[in-house]
Design a protein around this motif. Structure first.
Motif, PDB file in Angstrom:
ATOM      1  N   TRP A 122      30.058 -23.771  25.474  1.00  0.00           N
ATOM      2  CA  TRP A 122      29.158 -24.007  24.606  1.00  0.00           C
ATOM      3  C   TRP A 122      29.336 -22.699  23.518  1.00  0.00           C
ATOM      4  O   TRP A 122      29.480 -23.025  22.422  1.00  0.00           O
ATOM      5  CB  TRP A 122      27.894 -23.784  25.121  1.00  0.00           C
ATOM      6  CG  TRP A 122      26.424 -23.765  24.287  1.00  0.00           C
ATOM      7  CD1 TRP A 122      26.173 -24.722  23.160  1.00  0.00           C
ATOM      8  CD2 TRP A 122      25.588 -23.019  23.926  1.00  0.00           C
ATOM      9  NE1 TRP A 122      24.988 -24.571  22.556  1.00  0.00           N
ATOM     10  CE2 TRP A 122      24.712 -23.318  23.082  1.00  0.00           C
ATOM     11  CE3 TRP A 122      25.369 -21.763  24.664  1.00  0.00           C
ATOM     12  CZ2 TRP A 122      23.426 -22.778  22.647  1.00  0.00           C
ATOM     13  CZ3 TRP A 122      24.207 -20.883  23.993  1.00  0.00           C
ATOM     14  CH2 TRP A 122      23.366 -21.611  23.125  1.00  0.00           C
ATOM     15  N   VAL A 123      29.916 -21.389  24.114  1.00  0.00           N
ATOM     16  CA  VAL A 123      29.818 -20.318  23.207  1.00  0.00           C
ATOM     17  C   VAL A 123      31.127 -20.457  22.732  1.00  0.00           C
ATOM     18  O   VAL A 123      31.254 -20.386  21.484  1.00  0.00           O
ATOM     19  CB  VAL A 123      29.745 -19.195  24.077  1.00  0.00           C
ATOM     20  CG1 VAL A 123      30.604 -17.850  23.225  1.00  0.00           C
ATOM     21  CG2 VAL A 123      28.382 -18.733  24.575  1.00  0.00           C
ATOM     22  N   HIS A 127      22.355 -16.965  12.788  1.00  0.00           N
ATOM     23  CA  HIS A 127      22.768 -16.593  14.226  1.00  0.00           C
ATOM     24  C   HIS A 127      23.765 -17.978  14.613  1.00  0.00           C
ATOM     25  O   HIS A 127      24.563 -17.805  15.566  1.00  0.00           O
ATOM     26  CB  HIS A 127      21.602 -16.755  15.325  1.00  0.00           C
ATOM     27  CG  HIS A 127      20.887 -18.024  15.182  1.00  0.00           C
ATOM     28  ND1 HIS A 127      20.975 -19.065  15.855  1.00  0.00           N
ATOM     29  CD2 HIS A 127      19.397 -18.183  14.786  1.00  0.00           C
ATOM     30  CE1 HIS A 127      19.976 -19.988  15.691  1.00  0.00           C
ATOM     31  NE2 HIS A 127      19.335 -19.469  14.853  1.00  0.00           N
ATOM     32  N   TRP A 128      23.885 -18.988  13.819  1.00  0.00           N
ATOM     33  CA  TRP A 128      24.890 -20.065  14.149  1.00  0.00           C
ATOM     34  C   TRP A 128      24.647 -20.924  15.248  1.00  0.00           C
ATOM     35  O   TRP A 128      25.653 -21.798  15.312  1.00  0.00           O
ATOM     36  CB  TRP A 128      26.273 -19.749  13.512  1.00  0.00           C
ATOM     37  CG  TRP A 128      26.688 -19.147  12.372  1.00  0.00           C
ATOM     38  CD1 TRP A 128      26.283 -17.577  12.038  1.00  0.00           C
ATOM     39  CD2 TRP A 128      26.884 -19.636  11.374  1.00  0.00           C
ATOM     40  NE1 TRP A 128      26.706 -17.361  10.692  1.00  0.00           N
ATOM     41  CE2 TRP A 128      26.900 -18.818  10.204  1.00  0.00           C
ATOM     42  CE3 TRP A 128      27.285 -21.093  11.025  1.00  0.00           C
ATOM     43  CZ2 TRP A 128      27.354 -19.187   8.794  1.00  0.00           C
ATOM     44  CZ3 TRP A 128      27.682 -21.389   9.736  1.00  0.00           C
ATOM     45  CH2 TRP A 128      27.773 -20.545   8.637  1.00  0.00           C
ATOM     46  N   PHE A 129      23.842 -20.561  15.867  1.00  0.00           N
ATOM     47  CA  PHE A 129      23.530 -21.398  17.280  1.00  0.00           C
ATOM     48  C   PHE A 129      22.528 -22.348  17.242  1.00  0.00           C
ATOM     49  O   PHE A 129      21.664 -22.247  16.381  1.00  0.00           O
ATOM     50  CB  PHE A 129      23.408 -20.430  18.439  1.00  0.00           C
ATOM     51  CG  PHE A 129      24.673 -19.688  18.966  1.00  0.00           C
ATOM     52  CD1 PHE A 129      25.260 -20.195  20.122  1.00  0.00           C
ATOM     53  CD2 PHE A 129      25.267 -18.949  18.425  1.00  0.00           C
ATOM     54  CE1 PHE A 129      26.468 -19.974  20.642  1.00  0.00           C
ATOM     55  CE2 PHE A 129      26.502 -18.335  18.969  1.00  0.00           C
ATOM     56  CZ  PHE A 129      27.060 -18.861  20.059  1.00  0.00           C
ATOM     57  N   ASP A 130      22.506 -23.226  18.182  1.00  0.00           N
ATOM     58  CA  ASP A 130      21.363 -24.367  17.973  1.00  0.00           C
ATOM     59  C   ASP A 130      19.892 -23.598  18.148  1.00  0.00           C
ATOM     60  O   ASP A 130      19.728 -22.614  19.214  1.00  0.00           O
ATOM     61  CB  ASP A 130      21.503 -25.260  18.971  1.00  0.00           C
ATOM     62  CG  ASP A 130      22.781 -25.879  19.058  1.00  0.00           C
ATOM     63  OD1 ASP A 130      23.512 -26.239  17.837  1.00  0.00           O
ATOM     64  OD2 ASP A 130      23.372 -26.361  20.161  1.00  0.00           O
ATOM     65  N   LEU A 179      22.605 -12.724  21.400  1.00  0.00           N
ATOM     66  CA  LEU A 179      23.348 -12.380  20.127  1.00  0.00           C
ATOM     67  C   LEU A 179      22.887 -11.292  19.628  1.00  0.00           C
ATOM     68  O   LEU A 179      21.654 -11.011  19.447  1.00  0.00           O
ATOM     69  CB  LEU A 179      22.897 -13.537  19.347  1.00  0.00           C
ATOM     70  CG  LEU A 179      22.945 -15.183  19.631  1.00  0.00           C
ATOM     71  CD1 LEU A 179      22.704 -15.970  18.766  1.00  0.00           C
ATOM     72  CD2 LEU A 179      24.551 -15.333  19.930  1.00  0.00           C
ATOM     73  N   HIS A 213      30.794 -22.793  19.749  1.00  0.00           N
ATOM     74  CA  HIS A 213      30.174 -22.266  18.512  1.00  0.00           C
ATOM     75  C   HIS A 213      31.112 -21.094  17.726  1.00  0.00           C
ATOM     76  O   HIS A 213      31.257 -21.117  16.412  1.00  0.00           O
ATOM     77  CB  HIS A 213      28.874 -21.633  19.012  1.00  0.00           C
ATOM     78  CG  HIS A 213      27.747 -22.607  18.844  1.00  0.00           C
ATOM     79  ND1 HIS A 213      27.753 -23.499  19.971  1.00  0.00           N
ATOM     80  CD2 HIS A 213      26.879 -22.992  18.152  1.00  0.00           C
ATOM     81  CE1 HIS A 213      26.463 -24.053  19.813  1.00  0.00           C
ATOM     82  NE2 HIS A 213      25.987 -24.093  18.731  1.00  0.00           N
ATOM     83  N   TRP A 267      15.245 -19.029  20.087  1.00  0.00           N
ATOM     84  CA  TRP A 267      15.578 -17.686  20.137  1.00  0.00           C
ATOM     85  C   TRP A 267      14.514 -16.559  19.841  1.00  0.00           C
ATOM     86  O   TRP A 267      13.668 -16.943  19.002  1.00  0.00           O
ATOM     87  CB  TRP A 267      16.637 -17.557  19.089  1.00  0.00           C
ATOM     88  CG  TRP A 267      17.965 -18.162  19.401  1.00  0.00           C
ATOM     89  CD1 TRP A 267      18.175 -19.629  18.817  1.00  0.00           C
ATOM     90  CD2 TRP A 267      18.866 -17.932  20.268  1.00  0.00           C
ATOM     91  NE1 TRP A 267      19.355 -20.160  19.378  1.00  0.00           N
ATOM     92  CE2 TRP A 267      19.929 -19.085  20.196  1.00  0.00           C
ATOM     93  CE3 TRP A 267      19.223 -16.875  20.967  1.00  0.00           C
ATOM     94  CZ2 TRP A 267      21.060 -19.117  20.802  1.00  0.00           C
ATOM     95  CZ3 TRP A 267      20.613 -16.901  21.687  1.00  0.00           C
ATOM     96  CH2 TRP A 267      21.487 -17.935  21.763  1.00  0.00           C
ATOM     97  N   GLN A 295      18.156 -15.702  24.019  1.00  0.00           N
ATOM     98  CA  GLN A 295      18.109 -17.328  24.313  1.00  0.00           C
ATOM     99  C   GLN A 295      16.824 -17.595  25.430  1.00  0.00           C
ATOM    100  O   GLN A 295      16.708 -16.913  26.236  1.00  0.00           O
ATOM    101  CB  GLN A 295      19.279 -17.627  24.980  1.00  0.00           C
ATOM    102  CG  GLN A 295      19.249 -18.997  25.457  1.00  0.00           C
ATOM    103  CD  GLN A 295      20.802 -19.599  25.992  1.00  0.00           C
ATOM    104  OE1 GLN A 295      21.504 -18.619  26.565  1.00  0.00           O
ATOM    105  NE2 GLN A 295      20.831 -20.788  26.489  1.00  0.00           N
TER     106      GLN A 295
END
Length: 110
Positions: free
Chosen positions: A10-11, A103-106, A40, A14, A63, A54
């Motif tokens: 996952w990391v 943050h660019w994550f889901d 993050l 991304h 987040w 997370q």
């Protein structure tokens, strides 16, 4: 049954997606490759940082602003992360360099 990707995949996915868009992300600390939680460290490239943790709420990824709503200096961000790593050695830490603080994550930031 849990159908989430292992944390390491996952990391890395991304990081590659962000790199393709010109955003620098780097793994500062690798945790448990299968189920490690992610922190993050958002670097706004102006000397200010935010730390996002997370969290799962009702099976949804969100987040949490671990260092508060206002940006902090790097020493404060690093001190928070160090305390969390002592508590949970399986943590992953990823630094995101983005002037806008994305943050660019889901998942939304709560």
């Amino acid at each position: 049954m849990d159908d989430r990707l292992p944390t390491n995949l996952w990391v890395m996915g991304h990081i590659r997606a962000a790199d393709a868009q010109g955003v620098t992300m780097m793994v500062l600390r690798k945790g448990d490759p299968s189920r490690g939680t992610l922190i993050l460290k958002l670097n706004r490239l102006d000397g200010t940082f935010a730390v996002l943790v997370q969290v799962r709420r009702d099976e949804r990824l969100v987040w949490s602003r671990a260092t508060g709503a206002d940006p902090v200096d790097e020493a404060t961000a690093d001190a928070y992360i160090a305390r969390q790593v002592k508590y949970d050695p399986d943590l992953w830490v990823v630094e995101v360099e983005d002037r806008q603080g994305r943050h660019w994550f889901d998942g939304p930031v709560m």
